[in-house]
Design a protein around this motif. Structure first.
Motif, mmCIF file in Angstrom:
data_model
loop_
_atom_site.group_PDB
_atom_site.id
_atom_site.type_symbol
_atom_site.label_atom_id
_atom_site.label_comp_id
_atom_site.label_asym_id
_atom_site.label_seq_id
_atom_site.Cartn_x
_atom_site.Cartn_y
_atom_site.Cartn_z
ATOM 1 N N LEU A 30 0.827 -1.207 0.000
ATOM 2 C CA LEU A 30 0.000 0.000 0.000
ATOM 3 C C LEU A 30 0.861 1.257 0.000
ATOM 4 N N ALA A 31 1.954 1.240 0.735
ATOM 5 C CA ALA A 31 2.819 2.420 0.799
ATOM 6 C C ALA A 31 3.477 2.699 -0.544
ATOM 7 N N LEU A 32 3.864 1.660 -1.259
ATOM 8 C CA LEU A 32 4.538 1.866 -2.542
ATOM 9 C C LEU A 32 3.645 2.598 -3.545
ATOM 10 N N THR A 33 2.344 2.398 -3.477
ATOM 11 C CA THR A 33 1.445 3.036 -4.444
ATOM 12 C C THR A 33 1.475 4.552 -4.327
ATOM 13 N N SER A 34 1.844 5.064 -3.148
ATOM 14 C CA SER A 34 1.823 6.503 -2.866
ATOM 15 C C SER A 34 0.447 7.106 -3.130
ATOM 16 N N ASN A 35 -0.582 6.296 -2.925
ATOM 17 C CA ASN A 35 -1.960 6.770 -3.088
ATOM 18 C C ASN A 35 -2.885 6.082 -2.087
ATOM 19 N N ASP A 36 -2.367 5.871 -0.885
ATOM 20 C CA ASP A 36 -3.178 5.212 0.134
ATOM 21 C C ASP A 36 -2.777 5.741 1.503
ATOM 22 N N GLY A 37 -3.754 5.821 2.396
ATOM 23 C CA GLY A 37 -3.473 6.172 3.773
ATOM 24 C C GLY A 37 -3.231 7.657 3.993
ATOM 25 N N ARG A 38 -2.570 7.962 5.103
ATOM 26 C CA ARG A 38 -2.245 9.340 5.439
ATOM 27 C C ARG A 38 -0.917 9.394 6.193
ATOM 28 N N PHE A 39 -0.289 10.551 6.142
ATOM 29 C CA PHE A 39 0.961 10.752 6.868
ATOM 30 C C PHE A 39 0.670 11.036 8.341
ATOM 31 N N LEU A 40 1.305 10.261 9.203
ATOM 32 C CA LEU A 40 1.292 10.567 10.631
ATOM 33 C C LEU A 40 2.421 11.527 10.970
ATOM 34 N N GLN A 41 3.433 11.499 10.123
ATOM 35 C CA GLN A 41 4.596 12.353 10.346
ATOM 36 C C GLN A 41 5.285 12.618 9.012
ATOM 37 N N ILE A 42 5.569 13.870 8.746
ATOM 38 C CA ILE A 42 6.390 14.259 7.607
ATOM 39 C C ILE A 42 6.867 15.676 7.872
ATOM 40 N N GLY A 43 8.118 15.947 7.560
ATOM 41 C CA GLY A 43 8.657 17.263 7.856
ATOM 42 C C GLY A 43 8.476 17.616 9.321
ATOM 43 N N SER A 44 7.981 18.816 9.573
ATOM 44 C CA SER A 44 7.770 19.260 10.958
ATOM 45 C C SER A 44 6.294 19.510 11.257
ATOM 46 N N ILE A 45 5.392 18.809 10.524
ATOM 47 C CA ILE A 45 3.961 19.101 10.688
ATOM 48 C C ILE A 45 3.447 18.813 12.093
ATOM 49 N N ARG A 46 4.065 17.872 12.798
ATOM 50 C CA ARG A 46 3.567 17.539 14.135
ATOM 51 C C ARG A 46 3.836 18.655 15.136
ATOM 52 N N GLU A 47 4.687 19.601 14.763
ATOM 53 C CA GLU A 47 4.953 20.740 15.638
ATOM 54 C C GLU A 47 3.886 21.826 15.500
ATOM 55 N N LEU A 48 3.054 21.704 14.462
ATOM 56 C CA LEU A 48 2.024 22.714 14.208
ATOM 57 C C LEU A 48 0.670 22.198 14.682
ATOM 58 N N ILE A 49 0.203 22.699 15.788
ATOM 59 C CA ILE A 49 -1.035 22.241 16.417
ATOM 60 C C ILE A 49 -2.139 23.269 16.206
ATOM 61 N N GLY A 50 -3.344 22.784 15.901
ATOM 62 C CA GLY A 50 -4.476 23.684 15.739
ATOM 63 C C GLY A 50 -4.447 24.428 14.418
ATOM 64 N N PRO A 51 -5.206 25.540 14.312
ATOM 65 C CA PRO A 51 -5.284 26.303 13.054
ATOM 66 C C PRO A 51 -3.914 26.818 12.623
ATOM 67 N N GLN A 52 -3.639 26.763 11.309
ATOM 68 C CA GLN A 52 -2.362 27.211 10.778
ATOM 69 C C GLN A 52 -2.572 27.901 9.440
ATOM 70 N N THR A 53 -1.664 28.801 9.101
ATOM 71 C CA THR A 53 -1.726 29.427 7.789
ATOM 72 C C THR A 53 -1.254 28.439 6.728
ATOM 73 N N VAL A 54 -1.699 28.674 5.501
ATOM 74 C CA VAL A 54 -1.268 27.827 4.391
ATOM 75 C C VAL A 54 0.250 27.851 4.258
ATOM 76 N N SER A 55 0.851 29.030 4.361
ATOM 77 C CA SER A 55 2.303 29.144 4.203
ATOM 78 C C SER A 55 3.051 28.367 5.279
ATOM 79 N N ALA A 56 2.547 28.379 6.511
ATOM 80 C CA ALA A 56 3.200 27.626 7.592
ATOM 81 C C ALA A 56 3.156 26.132 7.304
ATOM 82 N N LEU A 57 2.020 25.641 6.803
ATOM 83 C CA LEU A 57 1.872 24.219 6.501
ATOM 84 C C LEU A 57 2.772 23.803 5.345
ATOM 85 N N ILE A 58 2.871 24.637 4.325
ATOM 86 C CA ILE A 58 3.739 24.329 3.194
ATOM 87 C C ILE A 58 5.197 24.303 3.648
#
Length: 234
Positions: free
Chosen positions: A152-180
């Motif tokens: 499933l992971a190889l397809t790169s079209n299934d599931g969701r990221f639990l962790q990538i980059g520093s997204i887990r440091e951003l809690i609650g509402p965020q600006t689009v630029s911060a998320l990118i």
């Protein structure tokens, strides 16, 4: 190119979930290897399949190629999982280079989302594809989801990221630029509109969960009462 590390059935009703353990293993692996992130993949929920709460597996994505590091990666993950073994769990662990994941394994992964599969089938598939697979306790039923997650992971079209980059440091509402800037590649509404500015609303205590789509991390949002709210997809 990617090396995938997949674990399944690592918890019981009173312990932390597989996703949390996968993130901990990823943190340990990142001391030596270029970890991109961790994805969650939903498997079949059926009375004949023992599972703790949601029957999902966790996959760690490592941005590298080749076979020479597979055993070391496996041993690091194995040690972390055994150190954290929970009574009542039936964990399975697998590690594979993307070249080992053939169409038969992708089909197995998709079957695992709608059929009851067996350890025998998972182990035979691993043997034929020369993928290192091991049960680490209990009934070892986790070897099924562990193999499924690779496909499933190889397809790169299934599931969701639990962790990538520093997204887990951003809690609650965020600006689009911060998320990118945190590691999300793009943001789209469910009806196909690209979002390039503004605020994305999310639970006050949670980080957003982008999805793998064609090698990218895409966050999906929906408009509710004039606000764009993050969507958590399976």
């Amino acid at each position: 190119m990617t090396i995938f590390v997949c674990m399944d059935d690592t918890d019981n009703l009173n312990s932390r979930g597989t996703g949390r353990l996968a993130r901990a293993v990823a943190e340990e692996l990142a001391k030596t290897y270029p970890v991109r992130g961790v994805t969650r993949h939903q498997l079949y929920v059926h009375p004949d399949i023992p599972y703790t709460s949601h029957n999902s597996c966790g996959v760690i994505h490592i941005n590298m190629d080749g076979y020479e590091h597979l055993d070391d990666i496996f041993e690091i993950a194995r040690e972390e999982m055994l150190d954290d073994f929970i009574d009542g769990s039936d964990p399975g662990l697998s590690v594979a280079n993307h070249e080992q994941i053939k169409p038969s394994l992708i089909a197995f992964g998709k079957d695992a989302q709608q059929l009851v599969l067996t350890q025998e089938k998972a182990r035979t598939l691993a043997k034929n594809l020369k993928i290192r697979l091991e049960g680490l306790g209990g009934t070892e039923d986790g070897v099924i989801g562990s193999m499924a997650g690779l496909g499933l992971a190889l397809t790169s079209n299934d599931g969701r990221f639990l962790q990538i980059g520093s997204i887990r440091e951003l809690i609650g509402p965020q600006t689009v630029s911060a998320l990118i800037n945190a590691g999300i590649d793009d943001i789209y509404t469910l009806d196909g509109r690209r979002v390039t500015s503004g605020t994305i609303w999310n639970e006050e205590t949670k980080s957003v969960k982008p999805c793998p789509v064609n090698e990218k991390a895409i966050l999906f949002v929906e408009e509710v009462d004039g606000e764009l709210r993050a969507v958590k997809r399976n």
